[in-house]
Design a protein around this motif. Structure first.
Motif, PDB file in Angstrom:
ATOM      1  N   ARG A   1      -3.154  -0.823  -6.839  1.00 23.83           N
ATOM      2  CA  ARG A   1      -2.736   0.150  -7.842  1.00 23.83           C
ATOM      3  C   ARG A   1      -3.896   0.570  -8.738  1.00 23.83           C
ATOM      4  O   ARG A   1      -4.051   1.753  -9.049  1.00 23.83           O
ATOM      5  N   LEU A   2      -4.744  -0.384  -9.118  1.00 24.60           N
ATOM      6  CA  LEU A   2      -5.893  -0.048  -9.960  1.00 24.60           C
ATOM      7  C   LEU A   2      -6.933   0.771  -9.192  1.00 24.60           C
ATOM      8  O   LEU A   2      -7.537   1.692  -9.745  1.00 24.60           O
ATOM      9  N   ASP A   3      -7.143   0.452  -7.936  1.00 21.61           N
ATOM     10  CA  ASP A   3      -8.069   1.255  -7.117  1.00 21.61           C
ATOM     11  C   ASP A   3      -7.558   2.690  -6.969  1.00 21.61           C
ATOM     12  O   ASP A   3      -8.336   3.644  -7.033  1.00 21.61           O
ATOM     13  N   THR A   4      -6.252   2.830  -6.776  1.00 23.27           N
ATOM     14  CA  THR A   4      -5.657   4.160  -6.686  1.00 23.27           C
ATOM     15  C   THR A   4      -5.805   4.900  -8.009  1.00 23.27           C
ATOM     16  O   THR A   4      -6.148   6.085  -8.037  1.00 23.27           O
ATOM     17  N   ALA A   5      -5.577   4.205  -9.100  1.00 17.59           N
ATOM     18  CA  ALA A   5      -5.720   4.807 -10.430  1.00 17.59           C
ATOM     19  C   ALA A   5      -7.159   5.258 -10.665  1.00 17.59           C
ATOM     20  O   ALA A   5      -7.399   6.360 -11.179  1.00 17.59           O
TER      21      ALA A   5
ATOM     22  N   LEU B   1      -5.476  14.508 -14.376  1.00 16.60           N
ATOM     23  CA  LEU B   1      -4.260  13.887 -14.909  1.00 16.60           C
ATOM     24  C   LEU B   1      -4.593  13.038 -16.131  1.00 16.60           C
ATOM     25  O   LEU B   1      -5.607  12.327 -16.141  1.00 16.60           O
ATOM     26  N   PRO B   2      -3.740  13.102 -17.148  1.00 13.57           N
ATOM     27  CA  PRO B   2      -3.949  12.217 -18.306  1.00 13.57           C
ATOM     28  C   PRO B   2      -3.694  10.756 -17.922  1.00 13.57           C
ATOM     29  O   PRO B   2      -3.001  10.462 -16.939  1.00 13.57           O
ATOM     30  N   VAL B   3      -4.232   9.855 -18.707  1.00 19.50           N
ATOM     31  CA  VAL B   3      -4.132   8.427 -18.421  1.00 19.50           C
ATOM     32  C   VAL B   3      -2.675   7.987 -18.283  1.00 19.50           C
ATOM     33  O   VAL B   3      -2.340   7.206 -17.385  1.00 19.50           O
ATOM     34  N   GLY B   4      -1.802   8.479 -19.138  1.00 22.56           N
ATOM     35  CA  GLY B   4      -0.390   8.107 -19.060  1.00 22.56           C
ATOM     36  C   GLY B   4       0.245   8.489 -17.740  1.00 22.56           C
ATOM     37  O   GLY B   4       1.034   7.733 -17.169  1.00 22.56           O
ATOM     38  N   GLU B   5      -0.109   9.648 -17.232  1.00 25.76           N
ATOM     39  CA  GLU B   5       0.423  10.097 -15.940  1.00 25.76           C
ATOM     40  C   GLU B   5      -0.146   9.261 -14.795  1.00 25.76           C
ATOM     41  O   GLU B   5       0.564   8.902 -13.858  1.00 25.76           O
ATOM     42  N   VAL B   6      -1.419   8.949 -14.868  1.00 28.17           N
ATOM     43  CA  VAL B   6      -2.032   8.093 -13.848  1.00 28.17           C
ATOM     44  C   VAL B   6      -1.351   6.724 -13.862  1.00 28.17           C
ATOM     45  O   VAL B   6      -1.061   6.167 -12.801  1.00 28.17           O
ATOM     46  N   ALA B   7      -1.075   6.213 -15.037  1.00 21.68           N
ATOM     47  CA  ALA B   7      -0.378   4.926 -15.140  1.00 21.68           C
ATOM     48  C   ALA B   7       0.968   4.995 -14.429  1.00 21.68           C
ATOM     49  O   ALA B   7       1.306   4.117 -13.629  1.00 21.68           O
TER      50      ALA B   7
ATOM     51  N   GLU C   1       1.927   7.125 -12.116  1.00 22.42           N
ATOM     52  CA  GLU C   1       1.720   7.384 -10.681  1.00 22.42           C
ATOM     53  C   GLU C   1       1.339   6.117  -9.909  1.00 22.42           C
ATOM     54  O   GLU C   1       1.462   6.079  -8.691  1.00 22.42           O
ATOM     55  N   THR C   2       0.851   5.123 -10.632  1.00 23.86           N
ATOM     56  CA  THR C   2       0.422   3.891  -9.976  1.00 23.86           C
ATOM     57  C   THR C   2       1.303   2.697 -10.340  1.00 23.86           C
ATOM     58  O   THR C   2       0.897   1.544 -10.192  1.00 23.86           O
ATOM     59  N   GLY C   3       2.524   2.983 -10.812  1.00 25.30           N
ATOM     60  CA  GLY C   3       3.508   1.935 -11.009  1.00 25.30           C
ATOM     61  C   GLY C   3       3.432   1.172 -12.317  1.00 25.30           C
ATOM     62  O   GLY C   3       4.087   0.152 -12.472  1.00 25.30           O
ATOM     63  N   PHE C   4       2.646   1.648 -13.262  1.00 29.69           N
ATOM     64  CA  PHE C   4       2.570   1.012 -14.574  1.00 29.69           C
ATOM     65  C   PHE C   4       3.467   1.785 -15.528  1.00 29.69           C
ATOM     66  O   PHE C   4       3.247   2.966 -15.773  1.00 29.69           O
TER      67      PHE C   4
ATOM     68  N   ALA D   1       0.826  -1.206   0.000  1.00 27.64           N
ATOM     69  CA  ALA D   1       0.000   0.000   0.000  1.00 27.64           C
ATOM     70  C   ALA D   1       0.860   1.257   0.000  1.00 27.64           C
ATOM     71  O   ALA D   1       0.507   2.261  -0.620  1.00 27.64           O
ATOM     72  N   ALA D   2       1.983   1.207   0.680  1.00 23.66           N
ATOM     73  CA  ALA D   2       2.868   2.375   0.766  1.00 23.66           C
ATOM     74  C   ALA D   2       3.685   2.581  -0.512  1.00 23.66           C
ATOM     75  O   ALA D   2       4.180   3.684  -0.751  1.00 23.66           O
ATOM     76  N   THR D   3       3.816   1.546  -1.316  1.00 20.61           N
ATOM     77  CA  THR D   3       4.631   1.642  -2.536  1.00 20.61           C
ATOM     78  C   THR D   3       3.776   1.451  -3.783  1.00 20.61           C
ATOM     79  O   THR D   3       4.239   0.913  -4.794  1.00 20.61           O
ATOM     80  N   VAL D   4       2.547   1.927  -3.726  1.00 17.03           N
ATOM     81  CA  VAL D   4       1.611   1.765  -4.838  1.00 17.03           C
ATOM     82  C   VAL D   4       2.109   2.451  -6.116  1.00 17.03           C
ATOM     83  O   VAL D   4       1.719   2.079  -7.217  1.00 17.03           O
ATOM     84  N   ASP D   5       3.025   3.382  -5.975  1.00 20.02           N
ATOM     85  CA  ASP D   5       3.558   4.099  -7.136  1.00 20.02           C
ATOM     86  C   ASP D   5       4.732   3.369  -7.792  1.00 20.02           C
ATOM     87  O   ASP D   5       5.258   3.830  -8.792  1.00 20.02           O
ATOM     88  N   GLU D   6       5.106   2.229  -7.258  1.00 14.27           N
ATOM     89  CA  GLU D   6       6.228   1.463  -7.804  1.00 14.27           C
ATOM     90  C   GLU D   6       5.728   0.170  -8.439  1.00 14.27           C
ATOM     91  O   GLU D   6       4.747  -0.407  -7.976  1.00 14.27           O
TER      92      GLU D   6
END
Length: 94
Positions: free
Chosen positions: A55-59, A68-74, A76-79, A12-17
């Motif tokens: 990660r998907l819930d955060t997105a 935020l554009p989809v690419g940035e959200v991706a 930001e959530t480690g994709f 949960a703490a590293t959802v951006d990775e």
């Protein structure tokens, strides 16, 4: 199990990775196979699926509450790949 709770908190703490099982296992002081076994026994899912769900819930939240554009959200959530993110998001949420 405290070790599973620690792994879930770490995820949960590293959802951006991006998910890396070795990092999660090392954080908990377990082997990858042992962590996977404990995680499935306690939560009924694998650590990787649990991480993707987080990660998907955060997105989903970011898409609903920001511009935020989809690419940035991706990112930001480690994709790393926005197309892969879009496919996983669509499969998960429809």
């Amino acid at each position: 199990d405290e070790r599973v709770r620690r792994a879930a908190s770490y995820l949960a703490a590293t959802v951006d990775e991006p998910f890396v099982m070795a990092k999660v296992a090392a954080h908990c002081g377990l082997s990858e196979s042992r962590l996977g076994h404990l995680f499935r026994a306690e939560l009924g899912t694998s650590p990787q699926r649990f991480s993707e769900q987080l990660r998907l819930d955060t997105a989903r939240s970011l898409l609903a509450t920001t511009n935020l554009p989809v690419g940035e959200v991706a990112r930001e959530t480690g994709f790393a790949d926005a197309l892969y993110f879009s496919r996983r998001f669509r499969k998960h949420f429809g």
